[in-house]
Design a protein around this motif. Structure first.
Motif, PDB file in Angstrom:
ATOM      1  N   THR A 112      11.210   5.263  -1.584  1.00  0.00           N
ATOM      2  CA  THR A 112      10.376   5.080  -2.773  1.00  0.00           C
ATOM      3  C   THR A 112       8.954   4.710  -2.383  1.00  0.00           C
ATOM      4  O   THR A 112       7.993   5.221  -2.967  1.00  0.00           O
ATOM      5  CB  THR A 112      10.979   3.988  -3.689  1.00  0.00           C
ATOM      6  OG1 THR A 112      12.331   4.341  -3.991  1.00  0.00           O
ATOM      7  CG2 THR A 112      10.186   3.838  -4.963  1.00  0.00           C
ATOM      8  N   ILE A 113       8.804   3.841  -1.398  1.00  0.00           N
ATOM      9  CA  ILE A 113       7.471   3.439  -0.942  1.00  0.00           C
ATOM     10  C   ILE A 113       6.705   4.658  -0.442  1.00  0.00           C
ATOM     11  O   ILE A 113       5.555   4.885  -0.818  1.00  0.00           O
ATOM     12  CB  ILE A 113       7.565   2.368   0.167  1.00  0.00           C
ATOM     13  CG1 ILE A 113       8.091   1.049  -0.411  1.00  0.00           C
ATOM     14  CG2 ILE A 113       6.215   2.148   0.847  1.00  0.00           C
ATOM     15  CD1 ILE A 113       8.435   0.008   0.629  1.00  0.00           C
ATOM     16  N   CYS A 114       7.344   5.461   0.383  1.00  0.00           N
ATOM     17  CA  CYS A 114       6.678   6.648   0.948  1.00  0.00           C
ATOM     18  C   CYS A 114       6.380   7.695  -0.125  1.00  0.00           C
ATOM     19  O   CYS A 114       5.358   8.379  -0.050  1.00  0.00           O
ATOM     20  CB  CYS A 114       7.521   7.231   2.066  1.00  0.00           C
ATOM     21  SG  CYS A 114       7.685   6.097   3.473  1.00  0.00           S
ATOM     22  N   ALA A 115       7.225   7.791  -1.126  1.00  0.00           N
ATOM     23  CA  ALA A 115       6.960   8.714  -2.234  1.00  0.00           C
ATOM     24  C   ALA A 115       5.805   8.189  -3.097  1.00  0.00           C
ATOM     25  O   ALA A 115       4.983   8.965  -3.579  1.00  0.00           O
ATOM     26  CB  ALA A 115       8.214   8.900  -3.077  1.00  0.00           C
ATOM     27  N   ASN A 116       5.742   6.883  -3.286  1.00  0.00           N
ATOM     28  CA  ASN A 116       4.672   6.283  -4.096  1.00  0.00           C
ATOM     29  C   ASN A 116       3.286   6.504  -3.497  1.00  0.00           C
ATOM     30  O   ASN A 116       2.300   6.576  -4.219  1.00  0.00           O
ATOM     31  CB  ASN A 116       4.910   4.785  -4.299  1.00  0.00           C
ATOM     32  CG  ASN A 116       6.032   4.501  -5.264  1.00  0.00           C
ATOM     33  OD1 ASN A 116       6.505   5.384  -5.978  1.00  0.00           O
ATOM     34  ND2 ASN A 116       6.494   3.272  -5.279  1.00  0.00           N
ATOM     35  N   ILE A 117       3.211   6.591  -2.182  1.00  0.00           N
ATOM     36  CA  ILE A 117       1.910   6.829  -1.545  1.00  0.00           C
ATOM     37  C   ILE A 117       1.729   8.299  -1.215  1.00  0.00           C
ATOM     38  O   ILE A 117       0.821   8.669  -0.475  1.00  0.00           O
ATOM     39  CB  ILE A 117       1.687   5.944  -0.308  1.00  0.00           C
ATOM     40  CG1 ILE A 117       2.756   6.174   0.733  1.00  0.00           C
ATOM     41  CG2 ILE A 117       1.577   4.486  -0.687  1.00  0.00           C
ATOM     42  CD1 ILE A 117       2.495   5.451   2.029  1.00  0.00           C
ATOM     43  N   SER A 118       2.604   9.139  -1.764  1.00  0.00           N
ATOM     44  CA  SER A 118       2.518  10.605  -1.665  1.00  0.00           C
ATOM     45  C   SER A 118       2.661  11.145  -0.250  1.00  0.00           C
ATOM     46  O   SER A 118       2.082  12.169   0.075  1.00  0.00           O
ATOM     47  CB  SER A 118       1.221  11.103  -2.289  1.00  0.00           C
ATOM     48  OG  SER A 118       1.146  10.722  -3.632  1.00  0.00           O
ATOM     49  N   VAL A 119       3.426  10.486   0.567  1.00  0.00           N
ATOM     50  CA  VAL A 119       3.700  10.999   1.905  1.00  0.00           C
ATOM     51  C   VAL A 119       4.987  11.810   1.878  1.00  0.00           C
ATOM     52  O   VAL A 119       5.124  12.787   2.606  1.00  0.00           O
ATOM     53  CB  VAL A 119       3.802   9.847   2.923  1.00  0.00           C
ATOM     54  CG1 VAL A 119       4.198  10.341   4.280  1.00  0.00           C
ATOM     55  CG2 VAL A 119       2.476   9.115   3.011  1.00  0.00           C
ATOM     56  N   CYS A 120       5.928  11.423   1.031  1.00  0.00           N
ATOM     57  CA  CYS A 120       7.183  12.158   0.853  1.00  0.00           C
ATOM     58  C   CYS A 120       7.230  12.725  -0.564  1.00  0.00           C
ATOM     59  O   CYS A 120       6.532  12.233  -1.452  1.00  0.00           O
ATOM     60  CB  CYS A 120       8.378  11.227   1.039  1.00  0.00           C
ATOM     61  SG  CYS A 120       8.535  10.537   2.689  1.00  0.00           S
TER      62      CYS A 120
END
Length: 122
Positions: A112-120
């Motif tokens: 979720t963290i990585c998706a929130n910063i648009s990396v995943c």
């Protein structure tokens, strides 16, 4: 038999070295770019994996009451353990430090963290 093994090993090493050089040329001098869309995909090969790996490591190392300074300290050290993606990880952490500190202070998981910063992908 030994000659075949050596030949295959050299062939595999050559392909890996060639791919690594192409990756370095593609990435050399470019920072992680943010796209204009909200539904953004992974920008660089391995970036999503590296982000999730680093966030899981840091999440395990910090306590619920960790201060932003504690989180920054853990973030600065986590890239030392990632191996050949170390420089990519350091650039990523440097660019998103404040956002990562904020995200790691929540109960969100690494994905979720990585998706929130648009990396995943979300």
């Amino acid at each position: 038999m030994l000659r075949s093994i050596i030949l295959v090993t050299l062939l595999i090493s050559s392909v890996c070295a060639f791919q690594w050089e192409m990756y370095k040329e593609e990435f050399n001098g470019n920072e992680i770019e943010e796209g204009s869309s909200d539904n953004q995909t992974e920008q660089l090969p391995g970036m999503c994996w590296a982000c999730k790996w680093a966030m899981k490591k840091v999440k395990r190392q910090i306590s619920n009451g960790a201060t932003p300074e504690d989180i920054k300290k853990k973030l600065s050290m986590v890239c030392d353990e990632i191996g050949f993606l170390k420089s990519l990880c350091r650039k990523f952490v440097a660019k998103y430090t404040d956002t990562l500190v904020e995200e790691l202070s929540t109960t969100d998981d690494a994905r979720t963290i990585c998706a929130n910063i648009s990396v995943c992908k979300k």
